[in-house]
Design a protein around this motif. Structure first.
Motif, PDB file in Angstrom:
ATOM      1  N   ASP A 109       1.093  -1.114  -0.175  1.00  0.00           N
ATOM      2  CA  ASP A 109       0.142   0.094   0.382  1.00  0.00           C
ATOM      3  C   ASP A 109       1.133   1.324  -0.079  1.00  0.00           C
ATOM      4  O   ASP A 109       2.042   1.351   0.738  1.00  0.00           O
ATOM      5  CB  ASP A 109      -0.550   0.091   1.560  1.00  0.00           C
ATOM      6  N   GLY A 110       1.381   1.342  -1.564  1.00  0.00           N
ATOM      7  CA  GLY A 110       2.008   2.835  -1.641  1.00  0.00           C
ATOM      8  C   GLY A 110       1.187   4.262  -1.282  1.00  0.00           C
ATOM      9  O   GLY A 110       0.083   4.573  -1.341  1.00  0.00           O
ATOM     10  N   ARG A 111       1.989   4.987  -1.933  1.00  0.00           N
ATOM     11  CA  ARG A 111       1.309   6.801  -1.337  1.00  0.00           C
ATOM     12  C   ARG A 111       0.433   6.911  -3.076  1.00  0.00           C
ATOM     13  O   ARG A 111      -0.692   7.812  -3.044  1.00  0.00           O
ATOM     14  CB  ARG A 111       2.415   7.721  -1.934  1.00  0.00           C
ATOM     15  N   SER A 112       0.531   6.207  -4.275  1.00  0.00           N
ATOM     16  CA  SER A 112      -0.244   6.732  -5.078  1.00  0.00           C
ATOM     17  C   SER A 112      -0.039   4.784  -5.672  1.00  0.00           C
ATOM     18  O   SER A 112      -1.443   4.693  -6.271  1.00  0.00           O
ATOM     19  CB  SER A 112       1.038   7.207  -6.165  1.00  0.00           C
ATOM     20  N   PHE A 113      -0.154   3.550  -5.273  1.00  0.00           N
ATOM     21  CA  PHE A 113       0.152   2.210  -6.344  1.00  0.00           C
ATOM     22  C   PHE A 113      -0.161   1.423  -4.634  1.00  0.00           C
ATOM     23  O   PHE A 113       0.014   1.732  -3.940  1.00  0.00           O
ATOM     24  CB  PHE A 113       1.019   2.137  -6.712  1.00  0.00           C
ATOM     25  N   THR A 114      -0.931   0.650  -4.940  1.00  0.00           N
ATOM     26  CA  THR A 114      -1.996  -0.306  -3.535  1.00  0.00           C
ATOM     27  C   THR A 114      -1.799  -1.760  -5.132  1.00  0.00           C
ATOM     28  O   THR A 114      -2.143  -2.082  -5.999  1.00  0.00           O
ATOM     29  CB  THR A 114      -3.049  -1.102  -3.804  1.00  0.00           C
ATOM     30  N   THR A 115      -0.507  -1.794  -4.577  1.00  0.00           N
ATOM     31  CA  THR A 115      -0.679  -3.740  -5.324  1.00  0.00           C
ATOM     32  C   THR A 115      -1.432  -5.172  -4.166  1.00  0.00           C
ATOM     33  O   THR A 115      -1.105  -5.318  -2.872  1.00  0.00           O
ATOM     34  CB  THR A 115       0.558  -4.195  -5.420  1.00  0.00           C
ATOM     35  N   ARG A 116      -2.188  -6.241  -4.913  1.00  0.00           N
ATOM     36  CA  ARG A 116      -2.596  -7.152  -4.405  1.00  0.00           C
ATOM     37  C   ARG A 116      -2.216  -8.718  -4.896  1.00  0.00           C
ATOM     38  O   ARG A 116      -2.246  -8.373  -6.513  1.00  0.00           O
ATOM     39  CB  ARG A 116      -4.481  -7.102  -4.534  1.00  0.00           C
ATOM     40  N   ARG A 117      -1.371  -9.708  -4.639  1.00  0.00           N
ATOM     41  CA  ARG A 117      -2.378 -10.533  -5.319  1.00  0.00           C
ATOM     42  C   ARG A 117      -3.631 -11.710  -4.847  1.00  0.00           C
ATOM     43  O   ARG A 117      -3.996 -12.228  -3.338  1.00  0.00           O
ATOM     44  CB  ARG A 117      -0.638 -11.794  -4.643  1.00  0.00           C
ATOM     45  N   VAL A 118      -4.216 -12.636  -5.734  1.00  0.00           N
ATOM     46  CA  VAL A 118      -5.163 -13.447  -5.687  1.00  0.00           C
ATOM     47  C   VAL A 118      -4.907 -14.658  -5.587  1.00  0.00           C
ATOM     48  O   VAL A 118      -3.762 -14.426  -6.478  1.00  0.00           O
ATOM     49  CB  VAL A 118      -6.185 -12.637  -5.618  1.00  0.00           C
ATOM     50  N   VAL A 119      -5.358 -15.583  -5.322  1.00  0.00           N
ATOM     51  CA  VAL A 119      -4.604 -16.780  -5.549  1.00  0.00           C
ATOM     52  C   VAL A 119      -5.822 -17.575  -4.695  1.00  0.00           C
ATOM     53  O   VAL A 119      -6.987 -17.070  -4.323  1.00  0.00           O
ATOM     54  CB  VAL A 119      -3.896 -17.902  -4.128  1.00  0.00           C
ATOM     55  N   ALA A 120      -7.457 -18.496  -6.122  1.00  0.00           N
ATOM     56  CA  ALA A 120      -8.039 -19.240  -6.197  1.00  0.00           C
ATOM     57  C   ALA A 120      -8.377 -20.424  -5.600  1.00  0.00           C
ATOM     58  O   ALA A 120      -7.073 -20.611  -6.683  1.00  0.00           O
ATOM     59  CB  ALA A 120      -8.896 -19.244  -7.841  1.00  0.00           C
ATOM     60  N   VAL A 121      -8.620 -21.509  -5.286  1.00  0.00           N
ATOM     61  CA  VAL A 121      -8.407 -22.093  -4.328  1.00  0.00           C
ATOM     62  C   VAL A 121      -9.509 -22.924  -4.221  1.00  0.00           C
ATOM     63  O   VAL A 121      -9.904 -22.620  -4.274  1.00  0.00           O
ATOM     64  CB  VAL A 121      -7.991 -22.046  -2.535  1.00  0.00           C
ATOM     65  N   GLN A 122      -9.210 -24.508  -5.102  1.00  0.00           N
ATOM     66  CA  GLN A 122     -10.974 -25.172  -5.339  1.00  0.00           C
ATOM     67  C   GLN A 122      -9.733 -27.013  -4.894  1.00  0.00           C
ATOM     68  O   GLN A 122      -8.838 -26.706  -4.578  1.00  0.00           O
ATOM     69  CB  GLN A 122     -11.649 -25.491  -6.248  1.00  0.00           C
ATOM     70  N   HIS A 123     -10.401 -27.633  -3.907  1.00  0.00           N
ATOM     71  CA  HIS A 123     -10.190 -28.734  -3.472  1.00  0.00           C
ATOM     72  C   HIS A 123      -8.380 -28.706  -2.501  1.00  0.00           C
ATOM     73  O   HIS A 123      -8.040 -29.935  -2.917  1.00  0.00           O
ATOM     74  CB  HIS A 123      -9.827 -29.619  -4.690  1.00  0.00           C
ATOM     75  N   GLY A 124      -8.354 -27.857  -2.316  1.00  0.00           N
ATOM     76  CA  GLY A 124      -7.213 -27.646  -1.616  1.00  0.00           C
ATOM     77  C   GLY A 124      -6.261 -27.330  -2.056  1.00  0.00           C
ATOM     78  O   GLY A 124      -5.134 -26.906  -1.755  1.00  0.00           O
TER      79      GLY A 124
END
Length: 311
Positions: A109-124
């Protein structure tokens, strides 16, 4: 929305939904199901759950998991920061019979930019991974490529008008699904004419959400991400005169990247201009550009897909 309501909303299409020329449900009730599909349930801090529609095929549509993952990322970002890019990998086929869990990692979470990583999980196991970057609105230099000259969407037939009974029987997995996205083909789709053979590695369609969307900018971006997985790889197949369902073609999305340049509404017409610069090694690369009707370039897409011609 509760989990029970969400499942009910995506389980089927009400009898009030209008029908296209080929009998397939479309319009606002169908679009409302897509909005419900993207309205994830928060089950824990930075953990969300999504479901698939009852009409899903054997695997989850790639645009669905991309759109839902982007919703999950956006739910952890201040609304004044809009998404400007995403990069994603399709790791395993999604199972439409069970929910998908989306785990969000707050990278920065920066002053101008925000970065997110997402992992989608099924059956572990992870089935999809996405990184997305969000930015505060800033002023800067401006330029953009011009939109190709094409017929207006109102002058083109609807997808339902292109589907004959023969095509409906041959492409039942494609032509009978409810359509939350109105697609108008500029270049004739290969599933309509099989006699033309190989063509330029290009595919052009007008598309828009088939109804009215809420004003939430994140939702419009997620709907466009959903739609961006439609027709893109067709530009590769067009070059070789083959198509899903009629030829022994095995295909799947491998990775997907999008850059969002300017504001837009996904319930207004956008031209999706797709081309393929290369195919080799059982893979094909496709690029796409989204233009609004006034010629404004609003997004760019790049995707590599698995494309195997079976004996």
């Amino acid at each position: 929305m509760t989990e029970a309501a969400r499942i009910a909303a995506t389980a089927g299409i009400s009898v009030e939904a209008p029908r296209a020329a080929d009998g397939v449900p479309h319009g606002q009730p169908v679009l409302d199901r897509l909005v419900a599909l993207l309205d994830l349930e928060k089950i824990e801090e930075d953990i969300f759950r999504g479901v698939s529609p009852k009409q899903s095929s054997l695997r989850v549509f790639g645009g669905q998991v991309a759109g839902q993952a982007l919703v999950a990322a956006g739910r952890t970002v201040p609304p004044e920061r809009g998404v400007h890019s995403l990069h994603a990998y399709f790791i395993r086929p999604g199972d439409p019979s069970v929910p998908i869990v989306y785990e969000v990692d707050r990278i920065r979470d920066g002053r101008s930019f925000t970065t997110r990583r997402v992992v989608a999980v099924q059956h572990g196991k992870p089935i999809f991974a996405l990184s997305a970057s969000f930015q505060l609105v800033e002023a800067g230099v401006e330029h953009a490529e011009e939109m190709p000259v094409v017929p207006a969407p109102e002058d083109l037939p609807t997808q339902g008008e292109l589907v004959t009974e023969e095509l409906k029987a041959k492409f039942a997995n494609i032509t009978t699904r409810p359509r939350p996205i109105d697609v108008r083909y500029v270049t004739e789709p290969a599933w309509v004419s099989r006699e033309t053979g190989p063509r330029d590695a290009r595919n052009q369609v007008w598309m828009r959400a088939d109804g009215k969307l809420p004003d939430d900018p994140l939702l419009h971006v997620c709907v466009l991400a959903y739609a961006s997985d439609m027709t893109l790889l067709d530009s590769i197949l067009a070059r070789h005169g083959v198509y899903w369902g009629t030829d022994n073609v095995l295909g799947a999305s491998l990775d997907h990247a999008m850059w969002f340049h300017r504001p837009f509404r996904a319930d207004e017409w956008v031209l999706y201009d797709c081309a393929s610069p290369s195919a080799s090694g059982g893979r094909g690369l496709a690029t796409g550009r989204f233009f609004t009707q006034d010629g404004t370039l609003v997004a760019t897409v790049v995707q590599e897909g698995l494309l195997r011609i079976l004996d």
